[in-house]
Design a protein around this motif. Structure first.
Motif, PDB file in Angstrom:
ATOM      1  N   PHE A 178       1.014   7.443   7.470  1.00 50.23           N
ATOM      2  CA  PHE A 178       0.858   6.034   7.089  1.00 50.23           C
ATOM      3  C   PHE A 178       0.852   5.148   8.328  1.00 50.23           C
ATOM      4  O   PHE A 178       1.729   5.249   9.187  1.00 50.23           O
ATOM      5  CB  PHE A 178       2.001   5.625   6.155  1.00 50.23           C
TER       6      PHE A 178
ATOM      7  N   LEU B 141     -10.019   6.509   1.821  1.00 50.94           N
ATOM      8  CA  LEU B 141      -9.190   7.346   0.945  1.00 50.94           C
ATOM      9  C   LEU B 141      -9.789   7.419  -0.457  1.00 50.94           C
ATOM     10  O   LEU B 141      -9.786   6.425  -1.189  1.00 50.94           O
ATOM     11  CB  LEU B 141      -7.773   6.765   0.863  1.00 50.94           C
TER      12      LEU B 141
ATOM     13  N   GLU C   6       1.091  14.051   3.896  1.00 49.29           N
ATOM     14  CA  GLU C   6       0.175  13.119   4.565  1.00 49.29           C
ATOM     15  C   GLU C   6       0.762  11.706   4.641  1.00 49.29           C
ATOM     16  O   GLU C   6       0.311  10.879   5.441  1.00 49.29           O
ATOM     17  CB  GLU C   6      -1.191  13.115   3.853  1.00 49.29           C
ATOM     18  N   LEU C   7       1.770  11.438   3.815  1.00 48.19           N
ATOM     19  CA  LEU C   7       2.401  10.108   3.864  1.00 48.19           C
ATOM     20  C   LEU C   7       2.970   9.827   5.261  1.00 48.19           C
ATOM     21  O   LEU C   7       3.131   8.668   5.645  1.00 48.19           O
ATOM     22  CB  LEU C   7       3.503  10.002   2.805  1.00 48.19           C
TER      23      LEU C   7
ATOM     24  N   PRO D 208      -4.973  -1.025   1.883  1.00 52.19           N
ATOM     25  CA  PRO D 208      -5.855   0.002   1.310  1.00 52.19           C
ATOM     26  C   PRO D 208      -7.320  -0.171   1.710  1.00 52.19           C
ATOM     27  O   PRO D 208      -7.881  -1.259   1.620  1.00 52.19           O
ATOM     28  CB  PRO D 208      -5.689  -0.202  -0.211  1.00 52.19           C
TER      29      PRO D 208
ATOM     30  N   SER E 246       0.806  -1.224   0.000  1.00 54.03           N
ATOM     31  CA  SER E 246       0.000   0.000   0.000  1.00 54.03           C
ATOM     32  C   SER E 246       0.838   1.273   0.000  1.00 54.03           C
ATOM     33  O   SER E 246       0.494   2.239  -0.686  1.00 54.03           O
ATOM     34  CB  SER E 246      -0.917   0.007   1.220  1.00 54.03           C
ATOM     35  N   ILE E 247       1.912   1.294   0.754  1.00 53.52           N
ATOM     36  CA  ILE E 247       2.669   2.550   0.860  1.00 53.52           C
ATOM     37  C   ILE E 247       3.248   2.954  -0.499  1.00 53.52           C
ATOM     38  O   ILE E 247       3.366   4.147  -0.802  1.00 53.52           O
ATOM     39  CB  ILE E 247       3.757   2.470   1.950  1.00 53.52           C
TER      40      ILE E 247
ATOM     41  N   SER F 253      -5.629   7.484  10.403  1.00 57.20           N
ATOM     42  CA  SER F 253      -5.098   7.897   9.100  1.00 57.20           C
ATOM     43  C   SER F 253      -5.975   7.368   7.977  1.00 57.20           C
ATOM     44  O   SER F 253      -6.587   6.301   8.098  1.00 57.20           O
ATOM     45  CB  SER F 253      -3.682   7.352   8.923  1.00 57.20           C
ATOM     46  N   ARG F 254      -5.998   8.118   6.877  1.00 59.95           N
ATOM     47  CA  ARG F 254      -6.634   7.606   5.660  1.00 59.95           C
ATOM     48  C   ARG F 254      -5.737   6.578   4.987  1.00 59.95           C
ATOM     49  O   ARG F 254      -6.179   5.852   4.095  1.00 59.95           O
ATOM     50  CB  ARG F 254      -6.903   8.753   4.677  1.00 59.95           C
ATOM     51  N   LEU F 255      -4.477   6.574   5.394  1.00 60.61           N
ATOM     52  CA  LEU F 255      -3.494   5.688   4.761  1.00 60.61           C
ATOM     53  C   LEU F 255      -3.317   4.452   5.640  1.00 60.61           C
ATOM     54  O   LEU F 255      -2.351   4.334   6.401  1.00 60.61           O
ATOM     55  CB  LEU F 255      -2.169   6.425   4.554  1.00 60.61           C
ATOM     56  N   GLN F 256      -4.286   3.570   5.562  1.00 56.87           N
ATOM     57  CA  GLN F 256      -4.285   2.368   6.387  1.00 56.87           C
ATOM     58  C   GLN F 256      -3.169   1.406   5.954  1.00 56.87           C
ATOM     59  O   GLN F 256      -2.675   1.477   4.832  1.00 56.87           O
ATOM     60  CB  GLN F 256      -5.643   1.676   6.246  1.00 56.87           C
TER      61      GLN F 256
ATOM     62  N   TYR G 100       0.292   4.622  -2.142  1.00 57.34           N
ATOM     63  CA  TYR G 100       0.032   5.938  -1.538  1.00 57.34           C
ATOM     64  C   TYR G 100       1.071   6.967  -2.003  1.00 57.34           C
ATOM     65  O   TYR G 100       0.732   8.116  -2.272  1.00 57.34           O
ATOM     66  CB  TYR G 100       0.082   5.853  -0.010  1.00 57.34           C
TER      67      TYR G 100
END
Lengths: 314, 301
Positions: free
Chosen positions: B105, B121, B101-102, B116, B84-85, B110-113, B88
């Motif tokens: 993570f 997000l 916003e990274l 995904p 995912s990262i 966070s929206r960055l679970q 993102y």
């Protein structure tokens, strides 16, 4: 006097979804190679381009349905309850329930009536599983009338839902004036002594059991709960207040389904003794429908007998 | 040349290739920074996918970052959701959300679970993380696009370890039945999985697929199979361009990659699938990626 027979819910499925598809171009049927059993073949005949065969591959089938829903389509799933709930359970959880995908999980062959197939096809814990899953609503219609109403409701409901249908003809409880409402329980027989709370196609047999109990001087109210989640707690509490004692009756394991839901709600909102009648922690066997109802204590006579025994025991 | 090799087209636009190479480098830098910051997350997989993610998000996909729900957008599903990262980082650099916003993570709220979550997000076309599912959802999107008359292509990135999941082969069986040539699967064939079977491979583990077998498996299921070097931007553009030209079958691109690509001590090592980075390792990673290490309070993000 027993309730009359209705039509098999699986035929209602094929006809109702075909009718809905005539009204709404977004509706498709996704089938796991059992369309001739679930009567998705009725739909296929009416809308051949919108009948989507996925073969014997249920995990992929549920995933495809999730993808179809993101494109604005409304897929109805055609398979057996056992292959719709547990085999693709993780796909339902991750792709459908969590994402809120507009997928209608509408399998047939719920409960004991699976055409003498045995333990692989008889699943007794589907309502417990679907009730526990975040984001999922589950509906167990009592008869063909309510099945048609619930399938129609599902098309208008924006989100995932589980509607559990029965293979064979079962007794008819409602007339054409019935209106299904999500999260609404219905008193289908008045009574002031005890309450019999039932769900799915067990409810008509429970109404018949109440008639048998009346002959013994036991005055039973029957509450039909088509939706285990959301549960109609207000009506349940009101019924518990009007009667001395609550029994749940379900064609399902007594663990985690209707019995579990009712016991949880009453324990929290109005502590009441709840006796659970249903399938005990076992894997049922194959056999003719009437024989299975007798073995698992779910015929009207066997339900009445169990309630009578419990009432007399105090 | 094997029959899965796409013939060379005209010379790729050198400037475009250089631009995408720089995007891929920045994706890798952001991946390493974010995983270091979170002290959690996967490294090997996002790094092997970085060049393809750069090509997809900055060249191939027809998308509008400012309008993530644009109905006619191409779809992308990261079926290997543990990377995912990498996704993102590509999305942030492309403008879906601020690069800053990274740093959230894997953090709470966070929206960055970690994997995904499309409900959190915007721009994610599907939730993923339970392996094997993205290809089914992608098949549904491709079929749905066909049924609703949308000229949409659907790209699904899988891992080679993920191809051990039965559901992948259920989808592989079903998609050719519908002639879904708007569906492109990309297998990040980095030859390592989380742990793998013991054997004579790198670090005493065997690769997830017997070398060379993926091509035959997918072909046997009725797919058009292409192969590419998943780190050669010009080749990625050429092969994905060919994949977009439908021939009545779904296409799978077997992308030969190196797990941990770009960071010397991570390349080809199974234990860098997921692992926290030590400070001296971070400095080495940044040097490998041509990125100056920030100093002073807080250090690198």
């Amino acid at each position: 006097m027993t309730l009359p027979m209705g039509r098999p819910m699986r035929e209602i499925f094929g006809e109702t979804v075909a009718q809905l598809a005539s009204e709404d171009p977004r509706i498709v049927v996704v089938d796991g190679d059992v369309g001739s059993s679930t009567r998705a073949d009725i739909f296929e005949k009416a809308h051949p381009g919108r009948y989507l065969q996925m073969g014997i591959a249920e995990q992929n089938m549920l995933g495809v349905a999730a993808g179809l829903a993101t494109m604005g389509l409304i897929p109805y799933i055609s398979t057996f309850v056992s292959f719709a709930v547990v085999r693709p359970l993780d796909q339902i959880r991750v792709l459908i329930a969590q994402t809120g995908a507009n997928v209608k999980i509408t399998p047939s062959y719920a409960g004991l009536f699976t055409g003498q197939t045995g333990m692989s096809h008889i699943i007794v814990d589907d309502l417990a599983i679907m009730r526990a899953m975040p984001g999922m609503v589950s509906v167990a219609p009592a008869d063909d009338v309510e099945a048609a109403a619930a399938l129609r409701w599902a098309a208008a409901y924006a989100g995932p839902c589980y509607v559990r249908l029965v293979r064979d003809a079962t007794q008819r409880l409602f007339d054409a004036s019935y209106r299904f409402e999500l999260g609404k329980a219905v008193v289908v027989r008045e009574g002031a002594g005890i309450a019999l709370v039932s769900t799915g196609s067990q409810t008509p047999r429970t109404v018949d059991a109440a008639e048998l109990l009346a002959a013994d001087g036991i005055d039973a109210l029957v509450l039909h709960v088509p939706t285990l989640k959301p549960l109609d707690v207000a009506t349940l509490v009101a019924v518990a207040e009007r009667t001395r004692r609550v029994f749940t009756v379900e064609e399902h394991t007594v663990i985690g389904g209707l019995g579990g839901a009712v016991a949880e709600a009453l324990a929290e909102h109005r502590p009441t003794r709840v006796d659970r009648i249903g399938i005990r922690d076992v894997y049922p066997e194959s056999g003719p429908n009437d024989a299975l109802l007798d073995i698992y204590g779910l015929s009207a006579a066997r339900v009445a007998e169990q309630v009578r025994t419990l009432v007399r025991a105090g | 040349m094997s029959d899965t090799t796409v013939p060379a087209a005209g010379p790729a636009d050198a400037a475009e290739v250089a631009r995408l190479e720089e995007v891929a480098r920045r994706i890798r830098v952001e991946v390493v920074k974010a995983v270091d910051h979170a002290k959690a997350g996967h490294l090997g997989g996002p790094l092997s996918a970085a060049d393809m993610l750069a090509a997809l998000y900055f060249h191939v996909l027809r998308i509008r970052p400012g309008e993530p729900a644009w109905p006619d957008r191409d779809r992308f599903i990261l079926s290997k959701g543990h990377s995912s990262i990498g996704l993102y980082a590509a999305m942030a650099l492309r403008g879906y959300f601020p690069v800053e916003e990274l740093a959230t993570f894997d953090a709470a709220r966070s929206r960055l679970q970690g994997h995904p979550d499309m409900t959190r997000l915007p721009g994610l076309d599907m939730s993923s993380g339970s392996l094997g599912m993205g290809i089914s959802a992608g098949m549904g999107m491709a079929l749905g696009a066909r049924l609703t008359g949308h000229d949409v292509r659907v790209y699904v990135m899988l891992g080679d370890g993920e191809c051990q999941e039965g559901e992948v082969w259920e989808a592989a069986m079903a998609a050719p039945r519908y002639g879904l040539d708007n569906l492109v699967a990309i297998v990040d064939h980095n030859r390592l999985q989380q742990y793998g079977w013991p054997g004579d491979g790198p670090d005493g583990r065997l690769p997830p697929q017997v070398p060379g077998e993926l091509v035959g498996k997918w072909r046997a299921f009725g797919w058009r199979v292409l192969e590419m070097d998943g780190h050669d931007i010009a080749e990625i553009l050429r092969v994905l361009g060919e994949a977009a030209r439908g021939d009545g079958r779904p296409t799978v691109v077997i992308a030969h990659t190196v797990k941990g690509k770009g960071v010397s001590f991570m390349e080809g090592r199974y234990f860098w699938h997921t692992r926290a980075i030590k400070p001296e390792e971070l400095a080495q990673a940044m040097a490998d990626l041509g990125e100056p290490v920030a100093t002073g309070e807080g250090g690198p993000r």
